[in-house]
Write a protein that holds these residues in place. Structure first.
Motif, mmCIF file in Angstrom:
data_model
loop_
_atom_site.group_PDB
_atom_site.id
_atom_site.type_symbol
_atom_site.label_atom_id
_atom_site.label_comp_id
_atom_site.label_asym_id
_atom_site.label_seq_id
_atom_site.Cartn_x
_atom_site.Cartn_y
_atom_site.Cartn_z
ATOM 1 N N GLY A 169 14.939 12.543 4.017
ATOM 2 C CA GLY A 169 15.607 12.112 5.244
ATOM 3 C C GLY A 169 16.360 10.813 5.098
ATOM 4 N N ARG A 170 16.170 9.944 6.087
ATOM 5 C CA ARG A 170 16.881 8.657 6.100
ATOM 6 C C ARG A 170 16.492 7.759 4.934
ATOM 7 N NH1 ARG A 170 15.586 6.456 11.732
ATOM 8 N NH2 ARG A 170 13.847 7.866 11.493
ATOM 9 N N LEU A 171 15.303 7.953 4.375
ATOM 10 C CA LEU A 171 14.919 7.159 3.198
ATOM 11 C C LEU A 171 15.827 7.484 2.020
ATOM 12 C CD1 LEU A 171 11.032 7.443 3.395
ATOM 13 C CD2 LEU A 171 12.454 5.515 4.106
ATOM 14 N N LEU B 39 15.521 10.154 -5.343
ATOM 15 C CA LEU B 39 14.339 9.857 -6.162
ATOM 16 C C LEU B 39 14.263 8.370 -6.471
ATOM 17 C CD1 LEU B 39 14.556 12.763 -8.761
ATOM 18 C CD2 LEU B 39 12.970 12.604 -6.842
ATOM 19 N N ALA B 40 13.040 7.856 -6.481
ATOM 20 C CA ALA B 40 12.812 6.469 -6.879
ATOM 21 C C ALA B 40 11.784 6.465 -8.001
ATOM 22 C CB ALA B 40 12.303 5.643 -5.701
ATOM 23 N N ALA C 235 15.954 -2.398 -0.243
ATOM 24 C CA ALA C 235 16.621 -1.677 0.851
ATOM 25 C C ALA C 235 15.657 -0.761 1.603
ATOM 26 C CB ALA C 235 17.793 -0.862 0.311
ATOM 27 N N LEU C 236 14.546 -0.399 0.974
ATOM 28 C CA LEU C 236 13.549 0.473 1.608
ATOM 29 C C LEU C 236 12.423 -0.313 2.283
ATOM 30 C CD1 LEU C 236 13.286 3.149 -1.207
ATOM 31 C CD2 LEU C 236 14.386 3.416 1.022
ATOM 32 N N ALA C 237 12.419 -1.629 2.159
ATOM 33 C CA ALA C 237 11.313 -2.441 2.672
ATOM 34 C C ALA C 237 11.124 -2.273 4.174
ATOM 35 C CB ALA C 237 11.523 -3.912 2.319
ATOM 36 N N HIS C 238 12.181 -2.373 4.949
ATOM 37 C CA HIS C 238 12.046 -2.309 6.410
ATOM 38 C C HIS C 238 11.432 -0.990 6.879
ATOM 39 C CE1 HIS C 238 12.642 -3.094 10.597
ATOM 40 N NE2 HIS C 238 13.324 -1.969 10.711
ATOM 41 N N PRO C 239 11.941 0.158 6.440
ATOM 42 C CA PRO C 239 11.306 1.408 6.891
ATOM 43 C C PRO C 239 9.835 1.514 6.470
ATOM 44 C CG PRO C 239 13.400 1.883 5.814
ATOM 45 C CD PRO C 239 13.116 0.425 5.623
ATOM 46 N N LEU C 240 9.501 1.026 5.287
ATOM 47 C CA LEU C 240 8.133 1.160 4.794
ATOM 48 C C LEU C 240 7.150 0.282 5.559
ATOM 49 C CD1 LEU C 240 8.812 1.408 0.980
ATOM 50 C CD2 LEU C 240 8.073 3.238 2.508
ATOM 51 N N VAL C 241 7.567 -0.904 5.965
ATOM 52 C CA VAL C 241 6.644 -1.786 6.684
ATOM 53 C C VAL C 241 6.516 -1.406 8.155
ATOM 54 C CG1 VAL C 241 6.990 -3.709 5.097
ATOM 55 C CG2 VAL C 241 8.360 -3.575 7.179
ATOM 56 N N SER C 242 7.353 -0.494 8.627
ATOM 57 C CA SER C 242 7.293 -0.079 10.031
ATOM 58 C C SER C 242 5.998 0.656 10.353
ATOM 59 C CB SER C 242 8.493 0.815 10.372
ATOM 60 O OG SER C 242 8.323 2.106 9.797
ATOM 61 N N ASP D 92 0.947 12.404 -10.211
ATOM 62 C CA ASP D 92 0.931 12.983 -8.875
ATOM 63 C C ASP D 92 2.351 13.269 -8.404
ATOM 64 O OD1 ASP D 92 -1.825 12.923 -8.579
ATOM 65 O OD2 ASP D 92 -1.846 11.086 -7.363
ATOM 66 N N GLU D 93 2.488 14.278 -7.568
ATOM 67 C CA GLU D 93 3.757 14.555 -6.897
ATOM 68 C C GLU D 93 3.722 13.802 -5.577
ATOM 69 O OE1 GLU D 93 4.740 18.678 -6.468
ATOM 70 O OE2 GLU D 93 4.058 19.134 -8.486
ATOM 71 N N VAL D 94 4.664 12.874 -5.394
ATOM 72 C CA VAL D 94 4.682 12.035 -4.201
ATOM 73 C C VAL D 94 6.024 12.175 -3.493
ATOM 74 C CG1 VAL D 94 4.478 9.669 -3.339
ATOM 75 C CG2 VAL D 94 3.118 10.395 -5.305
ATOM 76 N N ALA D 95 5.963 12.379 -2.178
ATOM 77 C CA ALA D 95 7.169 12.432 -1.353
ATOM 78 C C ALA D 95 6.926 11.556 -0.144
ATOM 79 C CB ALA D 95 7.476 13.854 -0.934
ATOM 80 N N LEU D 96 7.952 10.848 0.306
ATOM 81 C CA LEU D 96 7.866 10.000 1.478
ATOM 82 C C LEU D 96 8.785 10.536 2.560
ATOM 83 C CD1 LEU D 96 7.899 6.443 -0.134
ATOM 84 C CD2 LEU D 96 5.962 7.957 0.309
ATOM 85 N N PHE D 97 8.250 10.594 3.789
ATOM 86 C CA PHE D 97 8.986 11.144 4.926
ATOM 87 C C PHE D 97 9.085 10.125 6.045
ATOM 88 C CE2 PHE D 97 7.007 14.625 2.697
ATOM 89 C CZ PHE D 97 8.021 15.566 2.636
#
Length: 88
Positions: free
Chosen positions: A14-16, A23-24, A48-55, A77-82
């Motif tokens: 998504g927006r991430l 991919l990161a 650039a991803l800090a703000h969404p992650l700390v929300s 591990d398979e990791v996905a962030l939503f």
């Protein structure tokens, strides 16, 4: 003595993905880390991803299971962030 680190590939959705790409690559401790620690590492390595992650609204999926912030993430591990999803 310096801690050994391994690379973990994380799928951003998504927006991430709009901000950080699809991919990161994140360096995590060889013995793993919690999802909360992973979020902190991502924010440090990809500001650039800090703000969404700390929300507190981003969800992590590890090996196809949505997990809590205290869940452990290991190399391989398979990791996905939503991000939060809204719609009508």
């Amino acid at each position: 003595m310096e801690e050994t680190r391994v690379m973990l590939e994380i799928e951003l959705c998504g927006r991430l993905a709009d901000v950080g790409g699809a991919l990161a690559q994140i360096a995590i401790p060889e013995n793993g880390c919690s999802v909360a620690e992973l979020f902190a590492l991502i924010a440090q390595q990809h500001p650039a991803l800090a703000h969404p992650l700390v929300s507190g609204r981003v969800r992590a999926c590890v090996n196809e299971t949505i997990v809590t912030p205290d869940a452990r993430v290991m190399a391989g591990d398979e990791v996905a962030l939503f991000p939060p999803v809204s719609g009508g």
